[in-house]
Design a protein around this motif. Structure first.
Motif, PDB file in Angstrom:
ATOM      1  N   VAL A  12       2.177 -13.247 -85.192  1.00  5.30           N
ATOM      2  CA  VAL A  12       1.625 -14.599 -85.011  1.00  5.30           C
ATOM      3  C   VAL A  12       2.362 -15.321 -83.887  1.00  5.30           C
ATOM      4  CG1 VAL A  12       1.394 -16.876 -86.069  1.00  5.30           C
ATOM      5  CG2 VAL A  12       0.772 -14.829 -87.367  1.00  5.30           C
ATOM      6  N   HIS A  13       3.675 -15.200 -83.858  1.00 11.88           N
ATOM      7  CA  HIS A  13       4.447 -15.846 -82.799  1.00 11.88           C
ATOM      8  C   HIS A  13       4.092 -15.267 -81.433  1.00 11.88           C
ATOM      9  CE1 HIS A  13       7.694 -17.814 -80.742  1.00 11.88           C
ATOM     10  NE2 HIS A  13       8.245 -16.658 -80.402  1.00 11.88           N
ATOM     11  N   THR A  14       3.894 -13.965 -81.384  1.00  8.92           N
ATOM     12  CA  THR A  14       3.524 -13.322 -80.119  1.00  8.92           C
ATOM     13  C   THR A  14       2.199 -13.847 -79.605  1.00  8.92           C
ATOM     14  OG1 THR A  14       4.739 -11.304 -80.670  1.00  8.92           O
ATOM     15  CG2 THR A  14       3.007 -11.126 -79.000  1.00  8.92           C
ATOM     16  N   VAL A  15       1.200 -13.885 -80.494  1.00 10.65           N
ATOM     17  CA  VAL A  15      -0.140 -14.342 -80.084  1.00 10.65           C
ATOM     18  C   VAL A  15      -0.103 -15.828 -79.715  1.00 10.65           C
ATOM     19  CG1 VAL A  15      -2.516 -14.693 -80.855  1.00 10.65           C
ATOM     20  CG2 VAL A  15      -1.306 -12.583 -81.440  1.00 10.65           C
ATOM     21  N   ALA A  16       0.633 -16.632 -80.502  1.00 13.33           N
ATOM     22  CA  ALA A  16       0.712 -18.060 -80.211  1.00 13.33           C
ATOM     23  C   ALA A  16       1.357 -18.304 -78.853  1.00 13.33           C
ATOM     24  CB  ALA A  16       1.496 -18.769 -81.300  1.00 13.33           C
ATOM     25  N   THR A  17       2.407 -17.549 -78.532  1.00 13.01           N
ATOM     26  CA  THR A  17       3.066 -17.692 -77.236  1.00 13.01           C
ATOM     27  C   THR A  17       2.133 -17.279 -76.108  1.00 13.01           C
ATOM     28  OG1 THR A  17       5.193 -17.179 -78.299  1.00 13.01           O
ATOM     29  CG2 THR A  17       5.120 -17.060 -75.900  1.00 13.01           C
ATOM     30  N   TRP A  18       1.351 -16.250 -76.348  1.00 12.40           N
ATOM     31  CA  TRP A  18       0.360 -15.770 -75.360  1.00 12.40           C
ATOM     32  C   TRP A  18      -0.656 -16.870 -75.071  1.00 12.40           C
ATOM     33  CZ3 TRP A  18      -4.768 -13.393 -76.518  1.00 12.40           C
ATOM     34  CH2 TRP A  18      -5.348 -12.790 -75.395  1.00 12.40           C
ATOM     35  N   PHE A  19      -1.167 -17.502 -76.116  1.00 14.73           N
ATOM     36  CA  PHE A  19      -2.104 -18.613 -75.923  1.00 14.73           C
ATOM     37  C   PHE A  19      -1.439 -19.763 -75.180  1.00 14.73           C
ATOM     38  CE2 PHE A  19      -4.848 -17.032 -79.528  1.00 14.73           C
ATOM     39  CZ  PHE A  19      -6.002 -16.889 -78.761  1.00 14.73           C
ATOM     40  N   ARG A  20      -0.190 -20.069 -75.562  1.00 18.27           N
ATOM     41  CA  ARG A  20       0.492 -21.217 -74.969  1.00 18.27           C
ATOM     42  C   ARG A  20       0.707 -21.018 -73.471  1.00 18.27           C
ATOM     43  NH1 ARG A  20       4.039 -21.602 -78.577  1.00 18.27           N
ATOM     44  NH2 ARG A  20       5.879 -20.682 -77.580  1.00 18.27           N
ATOM     45  N   HIS A  21       0.813 -19.790 -73.042  1.00 17.86           N
ATOM     46  CA  HIS A  21       0.985 -19.505 -71.621  1.00 17.86           C
ATOM     47  C   HIS A  21      -0.317 -19.048 -70.972  1.00 17.86           C
ATOM     48  CE1 HIS A  21       5.207 -19.459 -72.966  1.00 17.86           C
ATOM     49  NE2 HIS A  21       5.475 -19.848 -71.737  1.00 17.86           N
ATOM     50  N   ARG A  22      -1.424 -19.569 -71.513  1.00 18.16           N
ATOM     51  CA  ARG A  22      -2.760 -19.368 -70.941  1.00 18.16           C
ATOM     52  C   ARG A  22      -3.120 -17.898 -70.792  1.00 18.16           C
ATOM     53  NH1 ARG A  22      -2.697 -24.084 -66.189  1.00 18.16           N
ATOM     54  NH2 ARG A  22      -2.053 -25.770 -67.588  1.00 18.16           N
ATOM     55  N   MET A  23      -2.645 -17.095 -71.739  1.00 14.05           N
ATOM     56  CA  MET A  23      -2.966 -15.663 -71.816  1.00 14.05           C
ATOM     57  C   MET A  23      -2.530 -14.915 -70.557  1.00 14.05           C
ATOM     58  SD  MET A  23      -6.647 -15.819 -73.834  1.00 14.05           S
ATOM     59  CE  MET A  23      -7.376 -17.047 -72.750  1.00 14.05           C
ATOM     60  N   ILE A  65      -4.713  -5.014 -86.110  1.00 14.27           N
ATOM     61  CA  ILE A  65      -4.411  -5.506 -87.456  1.00 14.27           C
ATOM     62  C   ILE A  65      -5.371  -6.620 -87.866  1.00 14.27           C
ATOM     63  CG2 ILE A  65      -2.669  -6.735 -88.841  1.00 14.27           C
ATOM     64  CD1 ILE A  65      -0.550  -5.320 -87.062  1.00 14.27           C
ATOM     65  N   SER A  66      -5.663  -7.522 -86.919  1.00 11.71           N
ATOM     66  CA  SER A  66      -6.415  -8.732 -87.263  1.00 11.71           C
ATOM     67  C   SER A  66      -7.908  -8.618 -87.046  1.00 11.71           C
ATOM     68  CB  SER A  66      -5.893  -9.912 -86.433  1.00 11.71           C
ATOM     69  OG  SER A  66      -6.185  -9.708 -85.043  1.00 11.71           O
ATOM     70  N   SER A  91      -9.718 -19.378 -88.450  1.00  8.25           N
ATOM     71  CA  SER A  91      -9.847 -18.031 -87.900  1.00  8.25           C
ATOM     72  C   SER A  91      -9.348 -17.002 -88.915  1.00  8.25           C
ATOM     73  CB  SER A  91      -9.038 -17.938 -86.605  1.00  8.25           C
ATOM     74  OG  SER A  91      -8.953 -16.588 -86.175  1.00  8.25           O
ATOM     75  N   GLU A  92     -10.232 -16.111 -89.347  1.00  9.12           N
ATOM     76  CA  GLU A  92      -9.847 -15.074 -90.301  1.00  9.12           C
ATOM     77  C   GLU A  92      -8.854 -14.082 -89.689  1.00  9.12           C
ATOM     78  OE1 GLU A  92      -9.413 -13.053 -93.751  1.00  9.12           O
ATOM     79  OE2 GLU A  92     -10.402 -14.989 -93.421  1.00  9.12           O
ATOM     80  N   PRO A  93      -8.999 -13.693 -88.412  1.00 16.22           N
ATOM     81  CA  PRO A  93      -8.004 -12.803 -87.811  1.00 16.22           C
ATOM     82  C   PRO A  93      -6.587 -13.379 -87.836  1.00 16.22           C
ATOM     83  CG  PRO A  93      -9.989 -12.771 -86.484  1.00 16.22           C
ATOM     84  CD  PRO A  93     -10.177 -13.839 -87.521  1.00 16.22           C
ATOM     85  N   ILE A  94      -6.454 -14.676 -87.593  1.00 12.17           N
ATOM     86  CA  ILE A  94      -5.117 -15.293 -87.630  1.00 12.17           C
ATOM     87  C   ILE A  94      -4.573 -15.252 -89.054  1.00 12.17           C
ATOM     88  CG2 ILE A  94      -3.824 -17.438 -87.312  1.00 12.17           C
ATOM     89  CD1 ILE A  94      -4.578 -15.960 -84.724  1.00 12.17           C
ATOM     90  N   SER A  95      -5.422 -15.504 -90.026  1.00 13.03           N
ATOM     91  CA  SER A  95      -4.977 -15.443 -91.425  1.00 13.03           C
ATOM     92  C   SER A  95      -4.508 -14.031 -91.779  1.00 13.03           C
ATOM     93  CB  SER A  95      -6.120 -15.870 -92.363  1.00 13.03           C
ATOM     94  OG  SER A  95      -6.471 -17.230 -92.128  1.00 13.03           O
ATOM     95  N   ARG A  96      -5.187 -13.000 -91.249  1.00 13.69           N
ATOM     96  CA  ARG A  96      -4.766 -11.618 -91.504  1.00 13.69           C
ATOM     97  C   ARG A  96      -3.407 -11.340 -90.880  1.00 13.69           C
ATOM     98  NH1 ARG A  96     -10.063  -9.964 -89.483  1.00 13.69           N
ATOM     99  NH2 ARG A  96     -11.575  -9.967 -91.203  1.00 13.69           N
ATOM    100  N   LEU A  97      -3.202 -11.853 -89.652  1.00 10.11           N
ATOM    101  CA  LEU A  97      -1.905 -11.665 -89.000  1.00 10.11           C
ATOM    102  C   LEU A  97      -0.785 -12.340 -89.789  1.00 10.11           C
ATOM    103  CD1 LEU A  97      -2.315 -12.053 -85.116  1.00 10.11           C
ATOM    104  CD2 LEU A  97      -1.760  -9.992 -86.428  1.00 10.11           C
ATOM    105  N   GLU A  98      -1.055 -13.545 -90.286  1.00  9.09           N
ATOM    106  CA  GLU A  98      -0.053 -14.257 -91.079  1.00  9.09           C
ATOM    107  C   GLU A  98       0.317 -13.469 -92.330  1.00  9.09           C
ATOM    108  OE1 GLU A  98      -0.914 -18.972 -90.078  1.00  9.09           O
ATOM    109  OE2 GLU A  98      -2.212 -17.945 -91.527  1.00  9.09           O
ATOM    110  N   ALA A  99      -0.699 -12.903 -92.982  1.00  4.70           N
ATOM    111  CA  ALA A  99      -0.436 -12.126 -94.189  1.00  4.70           C
ATOM    112  C   ALA A  99       0.371 -10.868 -93.856  1.00  4.70           C
ATOM    113  CB  ALA A  99      -1.759 -11.746 -94.853  1.00  4.70           C
ATOM    114  N   HIS A 100       0.041 -10.208 -92.735  1.00  2.00           N
ATOM    115  CA  HIS A 100       0.766  -9.010 -92.318  1.00  2.00           C
ATOM    116  C   HIS A 100       2.229  -9.338 -92.012  1.00  2.00           C
ATOM    117  CE1 HIS A 100       2.112  -5.739 -89.657  1.00  2.00           C
ATOM    118  NE2 HIS A 100       1.199  -4.979 -90.269  1.00  2.00           N
ATOM    119  N   ASP A 101       2.450 -10.437 -91.269  1.00  6.70           N
ATOM    120  CA  ASP A 101       3.825 -10.845 -90.957  1.00  6.70           C
ATOM    121  C   ASP A 101       4.612 -11.125 -92.227  1.00  6.70           C
ATOM    122  OD1 ASP A 101       3.363 -10.579 -88.268  1.00  6.70           O
ATOM    123  OD2 ASP A 101       3.214 -12.724 -87.844  1.00  6.70           O
ATOM    124  N   GLU A 102       3.964 -11.760 -93.186  1.00  4.20           N
ATOM    125  CA  GLU A 102       4.632 -12.111 -94.434  1.00  4.20           C
ATOM    126  C   GLU A 102       5.021 -10.864 -95.215  1.00  4.20           C
ATOM    127  OE1 GLU A 102       6.226 -14.410 -97.484  1.00  4.20           O
ATOM    128  OE2 GLU A 102       5.522 -15.078 -95.501  1.00  4.20           O
TER     129      GLU A 102
END
Length: 526
Positions: free
Chosen positions: A460-471, A497-498, A442-453
């Motif tokens: 990235v942690h926010t979005v991952a947690t959102w997915f983990r809790h079924r949005m 951003i992404s 996923s290019e959007p996830i790669s953009r988020l990773e670069a922004h966080d860095e």
């Protein structure tokens, strides 16, 4: 087979049990008349009177026909050479056995193995530990037990009418001395003494005579004789000391035989687990069915976390004891199974119907984990998928290894199975694909990773947690300890951003990318 004189070339290969030592041509029924292994020296002529096995070290394929003729004329019984199988059609008809040596074995390994087997066959006249236990018990008038250093019962007497107590009964039934508070003090006294020690029974236990079994300065185990009412003969100490001398020799002989057999089986198991071209004949030599089912279990040792050791496998003080314990346990639980050690991981190959009962395999792996923990070694275990062909065994091994070494977390049980962790295994496999072919990530996830860095943010942690809790906004906000409106703002910023869109395909690829790059705890996968 009554003596080593009956050992044929074919039987020698069977005793070796190595997938990379096979028959090329010749007469494999020929008797190997000597325990000698001779290394061929091209600068020294072969004289008549040779016997045993000739190792054709460094002999080129073109020179092999002439060497075979010379070896037969000199009286050798077998020749071992690299490339003999490929040149078998060019070799002369011969009355000796010509063996092919594969690439995985060194000449020194072959020499030690073959010489050891032949020598042991010629020396198999020392009797049996159970015979010695019964003879000693008859002479002394008390029940005898012979143990190794791990307090495993190697042999015990069965003389009618001799009294035993509950401790001995439990030792025989479990083939191991039961754990008792007085054990450490009693064994310390026995091993500290150069002779017989009198042990006073604790509670309902009977008194005993005990002696450490030594060969030179090396302690090999111990012998114990029940002494009911102090009725043993006056010369009991002397008789027990002489018996211990004999037991020491027998333990060493038995250890040599079992070590060779264990190494032979381990070599075959390794060939199967690594998926070599010799895997099918190796399975046959292991006495396993040519067709499935099969399953592989892996026991991975954390040497840094384990007490008393560092990261170096071979220098860990309890490593050899653990390997021996696993071999003994597996041989008792499933005699047709095979054990192989690679690095800091012990693999168990289980064939047949038992392999289909994954829960039972996992339960036995858990027992080994518990026993290892009792000795101060931290072990995690994994059980791969059940497979139905020899060619698939290597994939079950990879799954077991992943579960034992990479995919487990601190919150997981000590044993994970591919059956219960299918998603983890699949996502790890996907991570390898995405790492090798980033264009499908996923290019959007790669953009988020670069922004966080770059900015020190945590989108990235926010979005991952959102997915983990079924949005689910409410549950995600609670997990992140933020207000739902704050979460909505962060998700909106992440989309800006992404460029992540609320379309099913985009969300699916984003979720797969996150799951393949980060474990359930949010840490990057390695």
């Amino acid at each position: 087979m009554s003596s080593r004189d009956d050992l044929s070339v074919d039987e020698l290969i069977g005793r070796c049990g190595l997938a990379d030592l096979t028959v090329a041509c010749g007469d494999v029924t020929r008797v190997v008349r000597s325990a000698m292994c001779t290394i061929h020296d091209p600068l020294v002529p072969m004289d008549a009177g040779g016997a045993g096995v000739l190792l054709a070290v460094g002999v080129a394929a073109a020179d092999l026909p002439e060497l075979v003729r010379s070896a037969e004329a000199a009286g050798f019984d077998a020749v071992v050479a690299r490339g003999a199988a490929e040149t078998a059609e060019q070799l002369p008809e011969t009355g000796l056995g010509v063996l092919d040596l594969g690439a995985t074995l060194t000449w020194s390994q072959v020499e030690r193995l073959v010489s050891g087997i032949l020598t042991m066959e010629s020396n198999r006249h020392g009797g049996d530990l159970f015979d010695t236990a019964n003879t000693t018990a008859s002479l002394l008038g008390g029940a005898v037990t012979i143990e190794n250093l791990d307090q495993t019962v190697l042999a015990y007497s069965t003389v009618d009418g001799q009294v035993i107590d509950e401790d001995r009964r439990r030792s025989i039934l479990g083939r191991h001395v039961p754990t008792l508070p007085e054990n450490d003090e009693q064994y310390a006294a026995v091993f500290a003494s150069s002779g017989v020690v009198r042990i006073t029974g604790v509670g309902h236990a009977l008194d005993r005579l005990a002696i450490a079994v030594r060969l030179g300065t090396d302690v090999l185990g111990s012998m114990w004789v029940v002494d009911e009412g102090g009725l043993l003969p006056r010369d009991a100490d002397y008789l027990l000391e002489r018996a211990a001398d004999l037991v020491a020799v027998q333990i060493v002989q038995n250890r040599s035989v079992s070590t060779f057999e264990r190494e032979q089986r381990a070599s075959l198991v390794q060939a199967v687990l690594e998926g070599r071209r010799t895997a099918r004949p190796a399975v046959s030599r292991l006495g396993m069915p040519a067709r499935g089912p099969f399953v592989v279990a892996a026991l991975a040792v954390d040497f840094v976390a384990s007490a008393g050791g560092g990261a170096d496998v071979e220098t860990h003080p309890r490593w050899n004891r653990l390997v021996t314990m696993v071999n003994v346990f597996v041989s008792a639980w499933q005699p047709t199974a095979g054990v192989c050690v690679l690095g800091g991981t012990i693999y168990i190959l289980v064939p047949g119907v038992v392999a289909t009962d994954v829960e039972r395999v996992a339960a036995n792996a858990a027992i080994l984990v518990e026993r290892a923990a009792a000795t101060g070694i931290v072990v995690r275990a994994g059980v791969g998928s059940v497979v139905m062909s020899v060619d698939e065994i290597s994939s079950s091994r990879r799954e077991a290894e992943l579960l034992a070494t990479i995919l487990g977390t601190e919150d997981d049980p000590s044993v994970l199975t591919a059956l219960s962790c299918q998603s983890r295994v699949a996502l790890w496999s996907l991570a390898q694909v995405l790492a090798e072919q980033p264009v499908v990530a996923s290019e959007p996830i790669s953009r988020l990773e670069a922004h966080d860095e770059q900015r020190g943010t945590d989108f990235v942690h926010t979005v991952a947690t959102w997915f983990r809790h079924r949005m689910d906004t409410k549950r995600t906000a609670e997990a992140l300890s933020v207000h739902p409106n704050t979460l909505r703002y962060r998700l909106g910023r992440a989309r800006d951003i992404s460029g992540l869109r609320d379309e099913a395909d985009d969300l699916l690829l984003a979720w797969l990318t996150l799951r393949s790059r980060y474990d359930p705890a949010g840490s990057p996968r390695t």
